[in-house]
Design an enzyme around this catalytic site. Structure first.
Site, PDB file in Angstrom:
ATOM      1  N   GLY A   1      31.791  34.490  42.037  1.00  0.00           N
ATOM      2  CA  GLY A   1      30.783  34.859  41.155  1.00  0.00           C
ATOM      3  C   GLY A   1      31.043  34.739  39.633  1.00  0.00           C
TER       4      GLY A   1
ATOM      5  N   ARG B   1      30.661  29.622  49.451  1.00  0.00           N
ATOM      6  CA  ARG B   1      30.430  29.778  47.877  1.00  0.00           C
ATOM      7  C   ARG B   1      29.798  28.433  47.472  1.00  0.00           C
ATOM      8  NH1 ARG B   1      36.447  32.487  46.840  1.00  0.00           N
ATOM      9  NH2 ARG B   1      35.894  34.504  47.187  1.00  0.00           N
TER      10      ARG B   1
ATOM     11  N   ALA C   1      42.814  23.969  45.563  1.00  0.00           N
ATOM     12  CA  ALA C   1      43.207  23.321  44.306  1.00  0.00           C
ATOM     13  C   ALA C   1      44.719  22.912  44.438  1.00  0.00           C
ATOM     14  CB  ALA C   1      42.994  24.085  43.322  1.00  0.00           C
TER      15      ALA C   1
ATOM     16  N   SER D   1      40.370  33.152  42.152  1.00  0.00           N
ATOM     17  CA  SER D   1      40.786  34.504  41.930  1.00  0.00           C
ATOM     18  C   SER D   1      42.312  34.866  42.118  1.00  0.00           C
ATOM     19  CB  SER D   1      40.036  35.431  42.941  1.00  0.00           C
ATOM     20  OG  SER D   1      38.502  35.611  42.721  1.00  0.00           O
TER      21      SER D   1
ATOM     22  N   LEU E   1      44.061  31.228  48.516  1.00  0.00           N
ATOM     23  CA  LEU E   1      44.241  30.817  49.916  1.00  0.00           C
ATOM     24  C   LEU E   1      45.510  29.756  49.728  1.00  0.00           C
ATOM     25  CD1 LEU E   1      43.372  30.869  53.126  1.00  0.00           C
ATOM     26  CD2 LEU E   1      42.244  28.572  52.522  1.00  0.00           C
TER      27      LEU E   1
ATOM     28  N   TYR F   1      42.001  29.626  32.474  1.00  0.00           N
ATOM     29  CA  TYR F   1      40.555  30.430  32.198  1.00  0.00           C
ATOM     30  C   TYR F   1      40.461  31.863  32.632  1.00  0.00           C
ATOM     31  CZ  TYR F   1      35.505  29.966  30.845  1.00  0.00           C
ATOM     32  OH  TYR F   1      34.419  30.026  29.968  1.00  0.00           O
TER      33      TYR F   1
ATOM     34  N   CYS G   1      23.130  36.624  26.572  1.00  0.00           N
ATOM     35  CA  CYS G   1      23.163  35.839  25.313  1.00  0.00           C
ATOM     36  C   CYS G   1      24.222  36.456  24.583  1.00  0.00           C
ATOM     37  CB  CYS G   1      22.009  35.541  24.683  1.00  0.00           C
ATOM     38  SG  CYS G   1      21.306  36.666  23.492  1.00  0.00           S
TER      39      CYS G   1
ATOM     40  N   GLY H   1      39.850  40.668  35.840  1.00  0.00           N
ATOM     41  CA  GLY H   1      40.198  39.352  35.382  1.00  0.00           C
ATOM     42  C   GLY H   1      41.312  38.867  35.824  1.00  0.00           C
TER      43      GLY H   1
END
EC number: 4.2.1.49
Length: 559
Positions: free
Chosen positions: A173, A198, A240, A262, A271, A319, A407, A489
């Site tokens: 998301g 996804r 990754a 995540s 994973l 990030y 915005c 987060g």
């Protein structure tokens, strides 16, 4: 389970189910969070971010719906980690809903304790906007992601990502915004995710351009687009922790590397390498501790690869998913040698009270959002970057669920916009009320030392009074619903944060609430950064008349 087993979808139009528009707004936004177009796993009440949920369980969900339907205009519903626990008589300017999600006493604020309590049905992970009922799909983070990559381009690539390749992972998301944000900045992106569904979802909403079936194909497509100077986003099914080391083995060094898996939740959000999704599900169920151990080891290897890519010339930044912390805990001593995105690219905007401001058309009519877009273009015509964003958003962003817009507006701008929107609802120019809210990732609403408050000038990274003050002042100002969460987060133990929503229903009472809330909320962001010594925030406070006692005293002493 869902009582009628039918997909959840927020009601549209002007007919009320609840006793007032504020209650109706909360009801529709709760349902919108669980719309199949919006949520990642609505059948499990999971909205985004690993296991970020809108309600604790199905009985709680149905009880919340029932409570909102019968809630009077002078009552307040209390939500404790996704469960409705009380309704009290308050007053009409009080919030209709107050939510506290995932909060744990500090010494117990870890995933192990959380999972124990979660299994007992005593808590729920609310992420940020999942449990506070103001998630709008990937659009909710698109501009923030775009602003990050645009600032990266200004600092390192002459103002544009044209002719650059970004490699990142995570297309859930939040991470799903990355491919569109990079192409909006004219760059090329290779976006890796272990879950093909996804990738398919981002293709369906036009956030991704193409899917590559192998790393070789992804690199070839990316290098061709880079050579031709055209923006392109490429989805690649992979892990990754395996893909980045393979890139190193091939001698492929992208221009930018980051990550939005995540990783904040090692059990449910990452994973381990060498596993298929199905194999991972089995291990997660049968031996969660083994799963967590392997996931953390894989994260450490991914961070090692990111560090090596940095040594070879890539611009690398975190990030905000806490992957550096996990790698550090796993023995990677230089895990924090690349910066987080907030201190690297975003903090100057926080100093002006700017952040991911959003609004939603309760009518369900996209024409209402078109009209609000025009308001931005007219009211803020002198802010060309903002107007450029609105034009790009109109062109590129598909609505998920109720039509919405994001915005970044700052102090003064938010109140000005809210007043205009309320007038348009009152006049009938907009066909139904508008919900106004924001992400918890905002200027003054979060304490997160590995993300929003990383490397604060005065060392106040871990001071968590600010999000509490944010929730308190927004409650006092009359927000429609206010939330205080933990762990969004970056995971358990690493953040506290607050959210607010205020409804523009066209009434004079709403106008007063909007003026107060849309002033106090960004105002505290300016105050928080001024208090930390940021000159830009101090100047903003002085220029806008925000009363900061310490600054006022300094002025008198110097005068």
């Amino acid at each position: 389970m869902n009582l009628n087993n039918e997909p959840i979808r927020a009601k549209r139009g002007t007919a009320l189910t609840a006793k007032g528009w504020v209650q109706e707004a909360a009801l529709r936004m709760l349902m919108n969070n669980l719309d199949e177009e919006v949520a990642e796993h609505p059948d499990q009440l999971v909205v985004y971010g690993g296991i970020g949920k809108a309600a604790r369980n199905w009985p709680s969900y149905h009880s919340i719906v029932s409570s909102l339907t019968t809630l009077d205009n002078d009552e307040t519903l209390l939500i404790q980690s996704g469960k409705p626990v009380a309704v009290f008589k308050t007053h009409e300017d009080a919030p209709r809903v107050l939510l506290a999600n995932s909060n744990l006493v500090p010494a117990w604020a870890n995933w192990e304790t959380f999972h124990e309590l979660d299994k007992k049905g005593l808590t729920m992970y609310g992420q940020m906007t999942a449990g506070s009922w103001i998630y709008i799909g990937s659009q909710g983070i698109v501009q923030g992601t775009y602003e990050t990559f645009a600032e990266c381009a200004r600092q390192h690539f002459g103002g544009s990502l044209k002719g650059t390749i970004t490699v990142t992972a995570g297309l859930g998301g939040m991470g799903g915004a990355q491919p569109l944000a990079v192409t909006m900045a004219n760059g090329v992106a290779i976006c890796v995710d272990v879950d093909r569904s996804r990738i398919d979802k981002r293709m369906e909403t036009n956030y991704l351009d193409i899917v590559a079936h192998t790393l070789t194909e992804a690199i070839e497509e990316a290098e061709l687009a880079k050579k031709e100077g055209i923006p392109l986003s490429i989805g690649l099914v992979g892990n990754a922790a395996e893909v980045l080391p393979e890139m190193l083995d091939r001698g492929f060094v992208p221009d930018i590397v980051t990550d939005q898996t995540s990783a904040h939740d090692p059990l449910n959000g990452y994973l381990p390498k060498g596993f298929t999704n199905e194999q991972g599900q089995v291990l997660r169920r049968e031996d969660p501790q083994a799963y967590i151990s392997l996931a953390k080891k894989s994260m450490a290897e991914q961070v090692e690869a990111m560090l090596e890519l940095k040594k070879r010339g890539a611009i690398v930044f975190d990030y905000g998913n806490n992957i550096r912390q996990v790698a550090f805990d796993e023995g990677i001593r230089d895990a924090f040698s690349f910066p987080g995105f907030v201190p690297a690219y975003i903090r100057p905007q926080f100093c002006e009270g700017k952040g991911p401001f959003r609004w939603v058309a309760l009518s369900g009519d996209p024409a209402d959002i078109d009209k609000t877009d025009e308001v931005i273009l007219q009211e803020f015509a002198d802010n060309e970057p903002l107007c450029q964003w609105i034009r790009m958003a109109r062109r590129h962003i598909s609505f998920q669920g109720l039509p919405a817009r994001i915005c970044w507006l700052g102090y003064g701008e938010r109140a000005r916009f809210g007043k205009r929107i309320n007038e348009m609802v009152a006049s009938g120019e907009l066909s139904a009320p508008i919900v106004i809210g924001r992400d918890h990732l905002d200027a003054g609403s979060v304490a997160s030392p590995n993300r929003e408050t990383e490397a604060m000038k005065d060392g106040s990274d871990a001071v968590a009074d600010w999000p509490i003050l944010n929730a308190l002042v927004n409650t006092a100002a009359g927000a429609s619903w206010v939330s205080v969460h933990h762990g969004g987060g970056v995971g358990m133990g690493y953040s506290l944060h607050a959210g607010m929503v205020v409804v523009a229903d066209g009434t004079a009472e709403a106008a007063r609430r909007l003026e107060r809330v849309l002033t106090t909320d960004p105002g505290l962001g300016v105050v928080r950064h001024a208090d930390a010594g940021y000159q830009k925030a101090i100047e903003t406070a002085k220029a806008t008349g925000i009363v900061i006692p310490a600054l006022a005293r300094e002025g008198k002493e110097n005068g």
